[in-house]
Design an enzyme around this catalytic site. Structure first.
Site, PDB file in Angstrom:
ATOM      1  N   LYS A 255     -15.883  10.708  -5.548  1.00  0.00           N
ATOM      2  CA  LYS A 255     -16.481   9.633  -6.353  1.00  0.00           C
ATOM      3  C   LYS A 255     -17.783   9.117  -5.755  1.00  0.00           C
ATOM      4  CE  LYS A 255     -11.955   8.046  -7.791  1.00  0.00           C
ATOM      5  NZ  LYS A 255     -11.137   6.837  -7.976  1.00  0.00           N
TER       6      LYS A 255
ATOM      7  N   ARG B 274     -18.113  -6.837  -9.822  1.00  0.00           N
ATOM      8  CA  ARG B 274     -17.241  -7.240  -8.722  1.00  0.00           C
ATOM      9  C   ARG B 274     -17.803  -6.856  -7.352  1.00  0.00           C
ATOM     10  NH1 ARG B 274     -11.276  -5.581 -10.354  1.00  0.00           N
ATOM     11  NH2 ARG B 274     -10.828  -6.875  -8.538  1.00  0.00           N
TER      12      ARG B 274
ATOM     13  N   ARG C 214      -0.335  -0.717  -6.307  1.00  0.00           N
ATOM     14  CA  ARG C 214      -0.636  -0.404  -7.705  1.00  0.00           C
ATOM     15  C   ARG C 214       0.672   0.004  -8.370  1.00  0.00           C
ATOM     16  NH1 ARG C 214      -5.846   3.390  -7.173  1.00  0.00           N
ATOM     17  NH2 ARG C 214      -4.765   4.074  -5.302  1.00  0.00           N
TER      18      ARG C 214
ATOM     19  N   PRO D 260     -13.801   3.544 -12.189  1.00  0.00           N
ATOM     20  CA  PRO D 260     -14.304   4.878 -12.570  1.00  0.00           C
ATOM     21  C   PRO D 260     -13.573   5.967 -11.789  1.00  0.00           C
ATOM     22  CG  PRO D 260     -16.104   3.396 -11.959  1.00  0.00           C
ATOM     23  CD  PRO D 260     -14.833   2.710 -11.575  1.00  0.00           C
ATOM     24  N   GLU D 261     -13.138   6.971 -12.486  1.00  0.00           N
ATOM     25  CA  GLU D 261     -12.512   8.112 -11.822  1.00  0.00           C
ATOM     26  C   GLU D 261     -13.480   9.278 -11.853  1.00  0.00           C
ATOM     27  OE1 GLU D 261      -8.738   8.613 -11.185  1.00  0.00           O
ATOM     28  OE2 GLU D 261      -7.928   6.830 -12.144  1.00  0.00           O
TER      29      GLU D 261
ATOM     30  N   ARG E 244       2.845  18.336   5.442  1.00  0.00           N
ATOM     31  CA  ARG E 244       2.911  16.882   5.416  1.00  0.00           C
ATOM     32  C   ARG E 244       4.265  16.393   4.902  1.00  0.00           C
ATOM     33  NH1 ARG E 244      -2.492  14.799   5.044  1.00  0.00           N
ATOM     34  NH2 ARG E 244      -1.531  12.776   4.722  1.00  0.00           N
TER      35      ARG E 244
ATOM     36  N   HIS F 130     -24.963  -8.471 -14.776  1.00  0.00           N
ATOM     37  CA  HIS F 130     -24.606  -8.293 -13.373  1.00  0.00           C
ATOM     38  C   HIS F 130     -25.530  -7.286 -12.682  1.00  0.00           C
ATOM     39  CE1 HIS F 130     -21.112 -10.781 -14.033  1.00  0.00           C
ATOM     40  NE2 HIS F 130     -20.765 -10.028 -15.063  1.00  0.00           N
TER      41      HIS F 130
END
Ligand SMILES: [Zn+2]
Length: 303
Positions: A61, A130, A282, A2-3, A172, A95
């Protein structure tokens, strides 16, 4: 995974369905989702039972439900978590990990409300295959749980400071994609939205923050808001009245992605095949023509 737009959709659903209700029971069906609560499953349940839910809030999130005693129920959906609002008696999800009984919002004998949802008890269910996500009671966390106070505001937060973000990025040396994913700088922009925002802004993710012009940083921030805002609209329209649900496979992704997951497909702007590279375990997807690799990062004999 989920974003932010999906998490905001969940927050909105919780705001409409659970705020004002009292938690009448808590059943922890698996200990792992409450592992971050030092009280343990029984203490977790005891700390929540009888508390009224006073709101539904979010930072990045993370979601939290402020409670009437100043504490909060803090949650993160992790990779596969869902918060589902159901009527009691609906068969358990496969679940299902934690079940909260919620009292009716108004008395059953209230005038003109006899058939309204507000007169019925509901259940809030935490479903997670999960179990990377989890729930915890945050002591004194109603206003802002101390556990997440270090997390930066997200780009939709009215108090997000664009000027400060630009200044911090320019101090940065890391690449702009890594900085977009740095929850201490800005929260809620996940891997998919970072790739999409960079594609729209025509910036390669390896461009070092210190070498970006302020206008470029503002552009990628604006594009992140645009792609996530579009997904928010999608999530809002597909939201069922009684089902608070998220998964990473939102229909938005199928129709609207220009870079993410499109390796080898023609760039929608210039036709060049989209490339995929490894990025922090990723993937990153980009158009090598619209988003040229910065010279300092090129690994090529000619350079
Ligand atoms: Zn292109």
């Amino acid at each position: 995974m989920p974003e932010l737009p999906e998490v905001e959709t969940v927050r909105d659903g919780l705001d409409r369905h659970v705020v004002g209700r009292t938690i009448s029971s808590v059943a922890v069906l698996h200990p792992r989702p409450v592992r971050r609560d030092h009280r343990g499953p029984a203490g977790f349940a005891a700390a929540l039972t009888g508390r009224r839910i006073d709101g539904a809030r979010r930072r990045g999130k993370y979601l939290w439900l402020p409670l009437d005693n100043g504490d909060a129920l803090l949650g993160h959906l992790g990779m596969s978590g869902q918060l589902v609002v159901q009527r009691p008696g609906v068969p358990d999800e496969r679940h299902l990990r934690v079940r909260f009984g919620l009292s009716p919002l108004v008395a059953e004998h209230a005038p003109d409300a006899s058939r309204d949802l507000a007169t019925q008890p509901l259940e809030l269910r935490f479903v997670d295959q999960r179990m990377f996500g989890g729930l915890a009671v945050s002591a004194g966390g109603a206003e802002l749980p101390p556990e997440i106070a270090h997390i930066a505001r997200d780009p939709f937060d009215p108090a997000f400071d664009d000027d400060e973000f630009v200044a911090r990025v320019r101090r940065r040396t890391a690449g702009i994609k890594r900085l977009l994913l740095d929850q201490g700088l800005v929260s809620g922009i996940g891997n998919i939205y970072a790739d999409e925002a960079l594609w729209w802004a025509r910036l390669h993710g390896d461009r070092p923050g210190e070498r970006l012009r302020p206008v470029e940083i503002r552009r990628v921030l604006a594009e992140a808001r645009a792609v996530m805002g579009a997904a928010l609209v999608e999530g809002g329209t597909s939201f069922d009245a009684l089902y608070v649900n998220v998964n990473g496979e939102s229909g938005y992704f199928d129709r609207s992605l220009h870079a993410y997951g499109r390796e080898g497909e023609a760039c929608d702007r210039c036709g060049t095949p989209i490339r995929r590279v490894e990025f922090m375990n990723r993937s990153s997807f980009f158009c090598p023509r619209c988003q040229p690799v910065p010279r300092s990062r090129r690994i090529s004999p000619r350079d």
